[in-house]
Design an enzyme around this catalytic site. Structure first.
Site, PDB file in Angstrom:
ATOM      1  N   GLY A 267     -16.659 -19.211 -14.938  1.00  0.00           N
ATOM      2  CA  GLY A 267     -17.690 -20.130 -14.475  1.00  0.00           C
ATOM      3  C   GLY A 267     -18.477 -19.577 -13.301  1.00  0.00           C
ATOM      4  O   GLY A 267     -19.710 -19.558 -13.321  1.00  0.00           O
ATOM      5  N   ASP A 268     -17.772 -19.138 -12.263  1.00  0.00           N
ATOM      6  CA  ASP A 268     -18.445 -18.545 -11.103  1.00  0.00           C
ATOM      7  C   ASP A 268     -17.817 -17.214 -10.732  1.00  0.00           C
ATOM      8  O   ASP A 268     -17.804 -16.809  -9.577  1.00  0.00           O
ATOM      9  CB  ASP A 268     -18.394 -19.513  -9.916  1.00  0.00           C
ATOM     10  CG  ASP A 268     -16.968 -19.875  -9.512  1.00  0.00           C
ATOM     11  OD1 ASP A 268     -16.029 -19.484 -10.238  1.00  0.00           O
ATOM     12  OD2 ASP A 268     -16.795 -20.540  -8.466  1.00  0.00           O
TER      13      ASP A 268
END
Length: 341
Positions: free
Chosen positions: A251-252
């Site tokens: 996701g990040d």
């Protein structure tokens, strides 16, 4: 009933009529005198030598016999009547032809009928021939149609293969790309990393995790989070080279493979620029989004035996060490593996 087989010499008018008929049935025929001079050339044959009148020339001056090679005089050629002849024009284009010679009675010379054989395609291309230049029953017409149909089919097949290849490459590219950021994805990163470690090349693997990104998603929404990820991707592209690999692996989370570089000084500078660029406030719909980045760096030296999985684990440990230091920094796995002092 007895059939009279006596041959009477045709008159000039009769020869004209015969030649007209022969030109339709055999549009590549020649009539020769006993001395081998051409006294009539059918239209297609004359078209093939449009710049030169064949009439009046000697047959053996216009054509070179390939088979049989021993023929040097017209009398020798006359003795080969009804035999298959292989020849070519002496002047360019040196089109290969096949032919047969038939002697006429009472010293009236001979008729020679020529054809292209399997070289009909080249002949048509060289001389711009059309179906009207061949006899209506000539199989060359069917052969030309088949060649044209085959060429059209091959061209269509080539174009289809190009489209399929393009679609395949596009599908492979899509399968290896993160749709939000346009970066490589985990699958692509794993493949490239495996390739580099197998080649025992020197490179660095940076594992980068965004700090405070969850806060942006929670307070400003997923649209803001997506926009921030796209801006972070721009920073990464700006601070790396085209030969390097940037991949979004979570996701990040991101991985950056710095090809051919193991200098800690150089890599520290790259990491610092990445963090500084990511920390610049990002405006989304008038609101500032503030994030930072923590980086773990694992080195793969030239001829190292360490595999891809172990290298990823090392970069993970270095990343956790950066988080433990308070974030917004970079740590080398070599430094934490060596221990204090």
């Amino acid at each position: 009933m007895k059939v009279d087989r006596q041959f009477s010499r045709p008159s000039v008018l009769e020869w004209d009529a015969l030649e007209g008929a022969l030109d339709i049935l055999c549009p590549m025929n020649l009539r020769l005198t006993e001395t081998g001079h051409i006294i009539h050339a059918a239209p297609t044959l004359q078209k093939m030598r449009a710049g030169s009148d064949l009439v009046g020339k000697r047959f053996l001056e216009v054509f070179r016999l390939d088979r049989p090679r021993s023929i040097a005089t017209m009398s020798e050629l006359m003795n080969l009547e009804r035999s298959k002849l292989h020849m070519e024009f002496r002047d360019a284009p040196n089109t290969a032809l096949k032919g047969v010679l038939v002697r006429l009675p009472k010293g009236q010379g001979a008729l020679v009928n020529l054809s292209f054989g399997i070289s009909v395609v080249e002949g048509v291309q060289d001389y711009g021939l059309t179906s009207s230049d061949f006899a209506a029953t000539d199989l060359a017409i069917e052969m030309l149609y088949l060649v044209e149909a085959k060429s059209a089919a091959m061209e269509a097949s080539r174009k289809l293969n190009q489209r399929l290849q393009g679609a395949k490459l596009a599908a492979e590219q899509q399968a290896a790309t993160d749709t939000l950021t346009g970066l490589q994805n985990r699958r692509a990163a794993d493949r490239i990393l495996e390739h580099h470690t197998s080649d025992r090349r020197g490179f660095a693997l940076m594992h980068l995790d965004l700090d405070f990104f969850k806060s942006v998603n929670d307070t400003k929404g997923h649209a803001a989070g997506d926009f921030v990820l796209q801006e972070v991707a721009k920073v990464m592209r700006a601070e790396t080279r085209k030969c390097d690999t940037i991949a979004r692996v979570g996701g990040d989370e991101f991985m950056i493979l710095i090809d051919g570089e193991t200098s800690k000084e150089v890599l520290s500078d790259i990491a610092a620029r990445l963090i500084a660029g990511i920390e610049v406030p990002i405006l989304f719909e008038g609101a500032e989004c503030r994030i930072s980045a923590s980086i773990g760096i694992a080195l793969h030296y030239t001829n190292s035996d360490i595999g891809a999985d172990a290298l990823v684990q090392n970069s993970d440990q270095a990343l956790y060490a950066s988080k433990a230091k308070g974030r917004a920094c970079a740590t080398f796995f070599d430094d934490i593996a060596a221990g204090p002092g």
